[in-house]
Design a protein around this motif. Structure first.
Motif: not given
Length: 1337
Positions: A282-290
């Motif tokens: 959905g256009g969300t930017t996610i980092d590893a570990g979050s």
């Protein structure tokens, strides 16, 4: 007999086209099968897998004929890929519930497990006469040739599909489009009766599925394969699936981000992973570990993969479900999602494109999630139509979520161009001519227990609910429909449109024939339901009270009328209502009070008599009218809880009717009342019974309240699950709100019955009864009671529920009793006479002697003033100690001490060889100290020279008085499974005497609550491993120093014990709660004292008081005393494990609290130790898995894993060792490997232990500490040749002289222990050679 090239005659038994194999038989006549055992073609049978072969499965068919069947691999599933997975997962012994007989060949059957064939078994043809042109029939492909393919049905009935009729795309390759064994839908083109030739077509355009059976079989078989794979791998069951419901929000952690999406891991599920495609981000930017919260769209059970979404529409939908208040628009959307019907056409959006199916969402129905197949029976191998994420499609609802669809909404995708008006909207327009409130003339078509079925108008159908027949103020008849008959015409008023739909061609209306409803004028408000409807939509009456089609939802039902109304829900607690039973589910009878309101009646609230409770199911038949009183109300679910008896207004709890009810209210139970119950648990010893009297309410029946009369075994005749009739004696609430109910099975008018004494009692009434108050007792009164606990000095007995008495050892019998525990087992019925009564301290003393020799009150027989220095008296040795003898003075309960220096004129070296307990002796009183209550005695011969005419007192045996304490009782009121809890909470001296004060002050011994690694000798390992790697002499010094320290500690301990013994003569042990209170105030940081206090309360069966003491201890003990607090927590674990309700949840709650105050690793290991001691293996394994994950760098944790695997003889030790070495720091490897090897030597396979030692010695050959441990383990096993070869290897090493000295010394000690002089000389010679070679170099 046979040779290659020989021509023989044979019979073909089977042909397998897929493997190009023909089975032959040299027996010309097939084996005869009896007519009774013949299995009919097309019948359904069950069977058990006997063997798995390369071509399929061999199955034993259940039946008399002992027939065998063959399931080829292609016949295991309709989906090609599932068939291979099923074959690999199935093991011999697997049972098929349903198999279709495709063909019969004597004793061998051709079987199929395909869902499509099994579900249509009745429709499959076995003869050409059963096939008609232009019909679609299920079958399977049995052969492929260049010109077409053959489709077989049942038996040998086969049809042919020409190549031109097989595919819509004539350019496709036939062999790549179909495969042998494939399930197909065939359209019959022509049947030639003369030749029996069947011509058919397999084109998808004329054979497409009309239902979702192809998709349904896919998900059901996927679930079965996952279960089989899980059971074969001995892994965890599919319980993890319960945490991933479709549409639910789950918390996860981003593990890895890839180009095509992100991988998500879950904290509680190590082997389950989630995946989010880029489209679902959905256009969300996610980092590893979050950490994220995502919605579950799909669950692949075989792959243990969960498809997730972070799109806002799904997240908002989930939040709306959990929200208690929404705006009107959202409310309508949520309601619309419930209106999906079978065969309804909907607009859908592609969310995920899987290999075999699509995951779709329906925006118009609050983004409900559905699943549609991308292929069909005939197009499994054909090129599939490409779908894109976000693409809009039109689909038809084929199946609503249910167990038969694996809980999924199944759709059938149509072509994008096929945009049609939904059928539900057509029906809504067609049937909007009748309005709510209209009077109709209706005819009764069917009478059911809870409703009348009616028809009216042209094709309209409705029902009259059983509560819509009579007015509330009328007397409720047993059968409201008794005056009605089928075909009768009556006047009814439409009050609502129902949400129910019985079939496709009729729609149900809700009608009422209540007189009060029928007499309402057309223009006035009909009922409060209609009034609410008219005023709740826009705040005003629309269309003069008529409901137009715009007021009706797509499903044809009024949205407002589909929910209960606040005006109708006007119930209150205590109100008397009447309902009709519509189902009996387990322990509840469910009643309908009105169309919208339901009620439930618990089994134990339905009667008091056990016979009636036993017949609960038969007493409450569907349609039976039941009148009861409202105990609690749940407005959210529109459910009432009823009880049959009126509420006791003196004890009614104030309950807010707007809140969800509390089922634990006691408004219907009061002291003195009679209730029905069910025995939940029989407590050990004299604990009595735990009886369930409500859904979540339990009471306790005291051991003395089990029978109306005194009987020898009051528990006889009772079993768990038995229904009983109880009388409520007392209701109390604990500080935390816990309710305690005391019950009795004594149902006489006075609550107690008299009984004739089992033994003759002189001078008193021979009728003995229960005495509830100490004021009712007086000396010389005959009483009866049950033995509560026994020690070496006497016993305690129950006189009643609230009254106990003690019996001294000297008063147990007229004769001498050597072992009171055997003579007076716990629970034994005894008859005795009251000696003394102390109302202030509530102490009662009883004697069981029939003579009057020992009836003197305690004050007389314990009077020190009757003794004087110089008196010569007789006595018996009570106890032997290293410093003297304790002697009971005859005719009294007083005990004196004869010091070792006063035993004889000569020196006595060993008291035990000269005296023994129970021996009769003559002593002289040397000193009497009345203040300290001490008596000093002497037995020297010189004391008796002048007393030539010594008169010896009576030889009657007497003992020192019993210290009234329940702490040392060997039999606390616990079940057998809680013996470890007793062990952890009660410590007893070897001689049976409770040394509470001594142990409270001298706690240098092993703590009773210490959780250790039992089978690992820490001293053997740690002491040797910690030796200096370079200097053996320094290690020897450390060992000597430790020995001196241990010797000093031992001497200090013995001194403390002597001092404690002396103090014990001065002080009294705690016997009451007040005495324990004084003790805990003096030693507030001693966990030992607190635990003794808890055990004392448990012996009185006051579990709640024991819990409160544990809480006090945790608050009182200083925060720095972490070990003392941990001991209390462990005792708390044991307490809840035995008395918690339920125990597992209670222990977990205490455990979670303990984690906040103590070292988490210690708490985890303590709980693990409790689970292991109580043999709760499943809980222990689950906890150990969590501990390993949490403390993976701890050597002790991994050793617990290895130890547990070895104890339970499980495989996986090597894999656990490998995992441990990957997790543990490098510097802990040697310690872990050496201790694991020791465990293997002791509990596992010694060869594995040897390989471990050999491995680390190859890496560290100069570590003499490792050589020493290795040698010790081999010496313990005793293989002499192996031990000597290992010693030879060790002494051949090139090590420093000090280390070599250590090895030679150990070698010499071993040979000395063997006693072989030649070997001893040999070792000495080798040592000399080493010394000479060292000096020479």
């Amino acid at each position: 007999m046979y040779h290659v090239g020989q021509v023989i005659k044979c019979r073909i038994t089977r042909s397998i086209p897929t493997s190009r194999r023909i089975n032959l038989s040299f027996i010309m006549k097939p084996t005869r099968v009896s007519a009774d055992d013949v299995v009919k073609l097309g019948s359904l049978v069950s069977g058990v897998v006997d063997m798995v072969t390369p071509g399929g499965l061999i199955v034993y068919v259940n039946g008399k004929g002992h027939l065998k069947g063959i399931i080829s691999t292609e016949q295991l599933a309709d989906h090609h890929e599932h068939a291979a997975l099923m074959k690999s997962a199935i093991k011999p012994g697997y049972e098929f519930d349903q198999l279709l007989v495709l063909d019969t060949e004597g004793n061998n059957l051709q079987l199929s497990a395909k869902y499509s064939l099994i579900n249509l078994a009745q429709q499959l043809p076995s003869d050409a006469s059963n096939i008609h042109p232009n019909s679609v029939v299920h079958g399977y492909i049995c052969n492929l040739i260049e010109t077409g393919c053959f489709v077989r049905f049942l038996g040998r009935l086969t049809g042919f599909c020409p190549r031109s009729k097989a595919m819509d795309d004539q350019r496709a390759d036939l062999s790549k489009t179909f495969y042998i064994g494939q399930s197909v839908r065939s359209n019959i083109i022509d049947v030639t009766s003369e030749t029996g030739r069947i011509t058919l077509s397999l084109k998808q355009s004329c054979c497409s599925s009309t239902d979702a059976s192809f998709m349904q079989e896919y998900f059901l078989l996927e679930e079965k394969i996952a279960e089989l794979q899980s059971s074969n791998s001995k892994g965890s069951e599919l319980k993890w699936v319960e945490g991933f419901n479709i549409g639910s929000v789950i918390e996860g952690k981003i593990q890895e981000a890839k180009d095509f999406g992100v991988v998500v891991s879950f904290e509680n599920y190590n082997d389950v992973f989630g995946f989010i495609t880029n489209y679902q981000l959905g256009g969300t930017t996610i980092d590893a570990g979050s950490v994220i919260h995502a919605v579950v769209l799909d669950v692949a059970k075989t792959e243990r993969l969960v498809d997730l979404s972070l799109r806002p529409e799904f997240i908002d939908r989930s939040r709306e479900k959990n929200s208690s208040s929404q705006i009107h628009k959202k409310k309508r959307k949520r309601e619309a999602s419930k209106d999906l019907k079978v065969h309804q056409t909907v607009n859908a959006v592609v969310e995920i494109v899987k290999e075999n199916y699509l995951v779709l969402s329906m925006p118009e129905y609050n983004y409900a999630i559905g699943y549609a197949s991308v292929s069909d029976y005939n197009t499994q191998k054909s090129p599939r139509k490409q779908f894109l994420n976000g693409q809009s499609v039109i689909a038809t609802v084929m199946d609503l979520p249910s167990p038969s669809t694996a809980g999924r909404l199944l759709l059938l995708v149509k072509s994008i161009s096929e945009v049609t008006e939904t059928s539900s909207s057509k029906r809504a327009k067609k049937k909007s001519s009748y309005d709510v409130g209209a009077l109709v003339q209706a005819e009764i078509t069917e009478i059911k227990p809870l409703e009348l079925r009616l028809k009216f108008g042209v094709g309209f159908h409705g029902r009259v609910h059983v509560t819509e027949v009579n007015d509330d103020n009328d007397s409720v008849p047993e059968n409201p429909f008794s005056n009605h008959r089928v075909g009768q015409t009556l006047t009814a008023r439409i009050i609502a449109k129902s949400n129910q739909q019985d079939n496709k061609k009729s729609y149900r209306w809700e009608l009422s024939i209540k007189p009060s409803v029928l007499t309402e004028e057309a223009g006035s408000p009909l009922t409060m339901e209609v009034t609410y409807f008219l005023h709740s939509r826009n705040g005003k009456v629309e269309n003069g009270g008529a409901i137009s089609s715009s007021n009706i939802g797509e499903n044809g039902s009024s949205e407002s009328l589909s929910k209960p109304f606040a005006e109708e829900f006007h119930f209150s607690t205590g109100q008397c209502v009447t309902g009709y039973v519509y189902k009996v589910d387990g322990e509840w009878a469910w009643l309908t009070i009105s169309r919208q309101v339901k009620a439930k009646l618990f089994i134990l609230d339905s009667a008091c008599e056990p016979s009636e409770l036993q017949e609960f199911q038969s007493r409450f038949q569907v349609g039976k009218s039941v009148t009861g009183h409202i105990l609690s109300i749940n407005k959210e679910k529109n459910v009432l809880r009823l009880v049959l008896q009126p509420l006791y207004h003196g004890e009614i709890d104030k309950v807010d009717n707007d809140n969800i009810s509390n089922d634990n209210v006691l408004a219907h139970i009061h002291e003195g009342g009679i209730v029905g119950g069910r025995i939940s648990k029989i407590l050990h010893g004299v604990g009595g019974l735990v009886v369930q009297i409500g859904p979540y309410l339990y009471g306790r029946v005291h051991f003395c309240e089990l029978k109306d009369t005194w009987v020898s075994d009051p528990l006889s005749g009772y079993c768990e699950g038995q229904f009983v009739k109880c009388k409520v004696l007392e209701i109390s609430r604990a500080v935390k709100g816990t309710i305690h109910v005391e019950l009795s099975f004594c149902l006489s008018s006075a609550g107690m019955l008299n009984q004739s004494s089992s033994q003759p009692c002189n001078d008193v009434d021979t009728h003995c009864k229960h005495f509830e108050k100490i004021e009712d007792l007086c000396p010389n009164m005959v009483v009866q009671g049950y033995v509560k606990n026994v020690t070496s000095k006497g016993c305690f007995i129950f006189l009643s529920r609230k009254l106990d008495a003690k019996i001294l050892l000297s008063n147990l019998s007229d004769g001498y009793i050597e072992n009171p525990e055997i003579e007076f087992p716990i629970g034994k019925l005894v008859v005795g006479r009251v000696l003394s009564v102390e109302p202030l301290s509530k102490r009662v003393e009883v004697t069981l002697k029939t003579s009057n020799s020992s009836t003197a009150p305690k004050s007389e027989i314990n009077d020190l003033s009757s003794l004087h220095a110089g008196d010569i008296v007789s006595g018996r040795i009570k106890r032997l100690e290293s410093y003297g003898l304790f002697i009971t003075i005859g005719h009294t309960n007083m005990v004196g001490l004869c010091h070792v220096s006063e035993l004889s004129d000569d020196r006595v070296d060993n008291i035990e060889t000269k005296y023994r307990a129970g021996e009769k002796v003559t002593v002289k009183i040397l000193k009497v100290n009345e203040e300290k209550r001490r008596i000093s005695l002497g037995m020297k011969s010189s004391y008796f020279k002048d007393d030539t005419a010594l008169q010896i007192a009576s030889e009657e045996e007497s003992d020192e008085s019993i210290e009234e304490t329940d702490v040392h009782d060997k039999s606390l009121i616990l079940s057998d499974s809680s013996s470890f809890a007793v062990q952890n909470m009660v410590v007893e001296c070897e001689n049976g005497e409770p040394l509470v004060l001594a142990q409270a002050e001298s706690r240098a011994s092993v703590p009773p609550l210490e959780v250790t690694l039992e089978d690992i000798e820490e001293s053997e390992i740690d002491n040797v491993v910690s030796q200096s790697q370079e200097h053996i002499d320094e290690a020897d010094m450390a060992v000597e120093k430790k020995k001196r320290s241990n010797k000093k500690a031992k001497e200090e301990r013995e001194r403390e014990i002597r001092d404690a013994e002396t103090r014990l003569l001065e002080k009294d042990v705690p016997r009451t709660a007040d005495e324990f209170e004084r003790l805990v105030r003096s030693s507030p940081n001693s966990s030992f004292v607190w635990i003794k206090y808890m055990a004392f309360m448990l012996s009185l069966a006051d579990v709640e008081k024991a819990r409160s003491i544990a809480e006090r201890a945790l608050r009182t003990i200083n925060i720095r005393e972490e070990n003392e607090k941990l001991n209390i927590w462990v005792a708390y674990f044991n307490l809840e494990n035995e008395y918690g309700n339920p125990p597992e949840e209670a222990v977990v709650k205490v455990f979670e609290r303990a984690l906040q105050y103590c070292d988490p690793k210690k708490v985890h290991l303590a709980l693990l130790g409790m689970y292991e001691r109580t043999e709760q293996h499943k809980l222990a394994d689950e906890l150990l898995n969590r501990v390993i994950k949490k403390f993976k760098h701890s050597c002790k944790v991994w050793l617990r894993r290895v130890q547990r695997l070895l104890k339970q003889n499980q495989d996986g030790v090597q894999s656990a060792v490998q995992r441990a070495l990957l997790s543990l720091p490098r510097h802990k490897h040697i310690k872990f490997i050496s201790q694991t090897a020791i465990l293997e030597f002791k509990s596992g396979i010694p060869d594995r232990g040897r390989s471990m030692f050999e491995g680390i010695l190859r890496e560290y050959p100069k570590r003499t500490d490792l050589w020493s441990i290795y040698l010790d383990q081999e010496i313990r096993l005793g293989d002499v040749d192996l031990i000597r070869s290992l010693f030879e290897r060790a002494i051949s090493l090139s090590l420093p002289p000090k280390k070599m000295k250590f090895l030679f010394k150990k070698y010499l000690e071993y040979e000395k222990s063997q006693g072989d002089e030649a070997r001893i000389e040999y070792v000495k010679q080798k040592a000399m050679e080493y010394v000479e070679s060292t000096v020479a170099s």
